[in-house]
Design a protein around this motif. Structure first.
Motif, PDB file in Angstrom:
ATOM      1  N   LYS A 109       0.822  -1.215   0.000  1.00 39.30           N
ATOM      2  CA  LYS A 109       0.000   0.000   0.000  1.00 39.30           C
ATOM      3  C   LYS A 109       0.856   1.265   0.000  1.00 39.30           C
ATOM      4  N   THR A 110       1.825   1.309   0.926  1.00 42.43           N
ATOM      5  CA  THR A 110       2.629   2.528   1.059  1.00 42.43           C
ATOM      6  C   THR A 110       3.487   2.744  -0.188  1.00 42.43           C
ATOM      7  N   SER A 111       4.038   1.651  -0.731  1.00 42.48           N
ATOM      8  CA  SER A 111       4.835   1.776  -1.955  1.00 42.48           C
ATOM      9  C   SER A 111       3.975   2.384  -3.056  1.00 42.48           C
ATOM     10  N   LEU A 143      -2.536   7.911   6.764  1.00 36.79           N
ATOM     11  CA  LEU A 143      -3.553   7.704   7.805  1.00 36.79           C
ATOM     12  C   LEU A 143      -3.240   6.465   8.654  1.00 36.79           C
ATOM     13  N   ASN A 144      -2.042   5.966   8.492  1.00 33.33           N
ATOM     14  CA  ASN A 144      -1.620   4.824   9.294  1.00 33.33           C
ATOM     15  C   ASN A 144      -1.061   5.379  10.604  1.00 33.33           C
ATOM     16  N   PHE A 145      -1.998   5.734  11.516  1.00 27.71           N
ATOM     17  CA  PHE A 145      -1.615   6.503  12.699  1.00 27.71           C
ATOM     18  C   PHE A 145      -0.578   5.828  13.592  1.00 27.71           C
ATOM     19  N   GLY A 186       2.903   4.605  10.556  1.00 21.66           N
ATOM     20  CA  GLY A 186       3.010   5.219   9.234  1.00 21.66           C
ATOM     21  C   GLY A 186       4.430   5.157   8.689  1.00 21.66           C
ATOM     22  N   ASP A 187       4.520   4.938   7.375  1.00 21.62           N
ATOM     23  CA  ASP A 187       5.839   4.777   6.750  1.00 21.62           C
ATOM     24  C   ASP A 187       6.148   5.828   5.708  1.00 21.62           C
ATOM     25  N   VAL A 188       5.177   6.641   5.356  1.00 20.10           N
ATOM     26  CA  VAL A 188       5.370   7.548   4.218  1.00 20.10           C
ATOM     27  C   VAL A 188       6.623   8.417   4.378  1.00 20.10           C
ATOM     28  N   VAL A 240      -4.300   8.702  -0.320  1.00 17.00           N
ATOM     29  CA  VAL A 240      -4.310   8.333   1.098  1.00 17.00           C
ATOM     30  C   VAL A 240      -3.729   6.934   1.296  1.00 17.00           C
ATOM     31  N   ASP A 241      -2.730   6.864   2.169  1.00 19.68           N
ATOM     32  CA  ASP A 241      -2.196   5.558   2.556  1.00 19.68           C
ATOM     33  C   ASP A 241      -2.879   5.169   3.872  1.00 19.68           C
ATOM     34  N   THR A 242      -3.300   3.922   3.978  1.00 17.09           N
ATOM     35  CA  THR A 242      -4.061   3.521   5.164  1.00 17.09           C
ATOM     36  C   THR A 242      -3.392   2.351   5.888  1.00 17.09           C
TER      37      THR A 242
HETATM   38 MG   LIG Z   1       2.166   0.721   4.768  1.00 19.80          MG
END
Ligand SMILES: [Mg+2]
Ligand SMILES: Nc1ncnc2c1ncn2[C@@H]1O[C@H](COP(=O)(O)OP(=O)(O)OP(=O)(O)O)[C@@H](O)[C@H]1O
Length: 386
Positions: free
Chosen positions: A149-151, A173-175, A178-180, A255-257
């Protein structure tokens, strides 16, 4: 292109609707879009329109109708609403204006009054502010962890900004994990928790000057809060408000979740114009994807809104793309090839894949995916609904 303003009439009174329809036909700046007496149908229609004038009959379900006016006028910047009633009195009129209606029409309708209101609304809605494309919120989702997802969110957002040259926001939004920021090697001064606590202050200038920009691109990153304690008290309502503010500033919000069905992920999914449901090609992942599609269907997400994206695709996989399509009962939107070396190298260096090798199969795939998303045919499909 139709430049006139759509009018949505929310009323169950056939005669009133017919009369309005006739008056609207006489106005060249407006067209009759639809009528309904269902508030949620009306809300969904308004969500898809760039600008709209909504005439709401408050005669019968006054409280519900006033709440509806309050909701649409506070959530949608390009929506104007007028109330309509067969029992107008001063109290009702004051309440109507307080909830955000710009005008009041009494039944029986007087043609000149209707025209006067339409003239005012036309001036108001056809302002000369610089235009940007209608915003698309794209959520990259999977109910399984580690599928990419993040990639995808990171590389897609960057490619969209490069192709369109328009402002793109990437939201993490990966509270919890998060990796972004790691994927793009950023250390932002403001995070999503700060934005949510300052919703009343934020506007376009604030966002563009405080969100972390990726190098000299038009990609702006809104990251997860660095400390767990900052994630308390984040409500769906606040996240929705934040999305609405972002809609006014950015052409795309990616949005990354997290992999779950937590509050923030569900709110993002509901607010999205497009959901990329990511899966890899193995049986457990495809089963999960199937369950997810069933849930989205129950939630009323349209089949257009949810698109399947295969990650780490290999031509010689035992399970073929056609098999996945058959099991999911849906065509695949896109396949991203497997390229572990390039992906790992990008993640370890904290850069998008195009900076590792812009000719690699995976970098080209992200670029073509972004082209597909921003493609005029795709845009047209959305615009036609407006
Ligand atoms: Mg991720
Ligand atoms: N196209 C690809 N080819 C090969 N490996 C990939 C590809 N895309 C992602 N990966 C690898 O998969 C792993 C997980 O990727 P990523 O962190 O983007 O997944 P995620 O769904 O965001 O995970 P999480 O659920 O933990 O947030 C990473 O190690 C990444 O290198």
């Amino acid at each position: 292109m139709n430049m006139s303003i759509p009018i949505l009439v929310v009323s169950g009174q056939v005669y009133t609707v017919e009369l309005l329809k006739r008056y609207i036909q006489e106005c060249e700046n407006f067209y009759f879009f639809a009528d309904t007496h269902d508030f949620s149908k009306a809300y969904n229609a308004i969500k898809e329109l760039e600008k709209v004038f909504v005439i709401v009959d408050i005669s019968d379900y006054q409280e519900q109708a006033l709440n509806f006016i309050s909701k649409i006028t506070s959530e949608f910047q390009h929506c104007r609403a007028a109330a309509l009633s067969d029992r107008p009195d001063v109290d009702v009129l004051i309440r109507t204006m307080r909830v955000g209606a710009s005008d009041f029409l009494s039944v029986p309708l007087i043609k000149e009054e209707v025209f006067e209101v339409l003239k005012k609304i036309n001036n108001d809605l056809t302002d000369s502010r610089p235009k940007k494309s209608k915003c698309r919120i794209i959520t990259v989702y999977s109910n399984k962890g580690g599928v990419g997802k993040t990639s995808i969110a990171t590389n897609l957002a960057l490619e969209l900004s490069k192709i369109t040259k328009e402002n793109v926001a990437l939201i993490d939004l990966n509270f919890q994990l998060g990796d972004v920021t790691t994927f793009l090697d950023l250390n932002p001064s403001f995070n999503i928790s700060y934005m949510l606590q300052n919703l009343d202050k934020i506007n376009e200038n604030f966002l563009l000057s405080t969100l972390e920009r990726y190098k000299d691109t038009s990609l702006y990153v809104l990251a997860d809060p660095p400390y767990f304690k900052q994630i308390d008290n984040i409500s769906s309502k606040d996240i929705t408000r934040l999305f609405n503010i972002l809609r006014d500033t950015f052409s795309y919000v990616v949005v990354d979740t997290s992999g779950g069905f937590d509050n923030s992920a569900m709110t993002a999914l509901e607010n999205s114009d497009l959901i990329f449901l990511v899966t890899i090609v193995n049986l457990p992942a495809i089963r999960n994807c199937q369950r997810c599609l069933e849930l989205f269907d129950k939630l009323g997400f349209s089949s257009d809104k949810v698109q399947i994206l295969i990650n780490r695709y290999m031509e010689n996989d035992e399970i073929k793309a056609e098999d996945v399509e058959e099991v999911l009962g849906k065509p695949l939107y896109w396949k991203i090839p497997n390229n572990y070396f390039t992906m790992m190298s990008a993640i370890n260096k904290g850069v998008p894949v195009c900076e590792i090798n812009h000719d690699s199969n995976v970098a080209l795939s992200y670029k073509n995916l972004a082209l597909m998303v921003s493609d005029s045919v795709f845009r047209q499909k959305f615009n036609n609904r407006s």
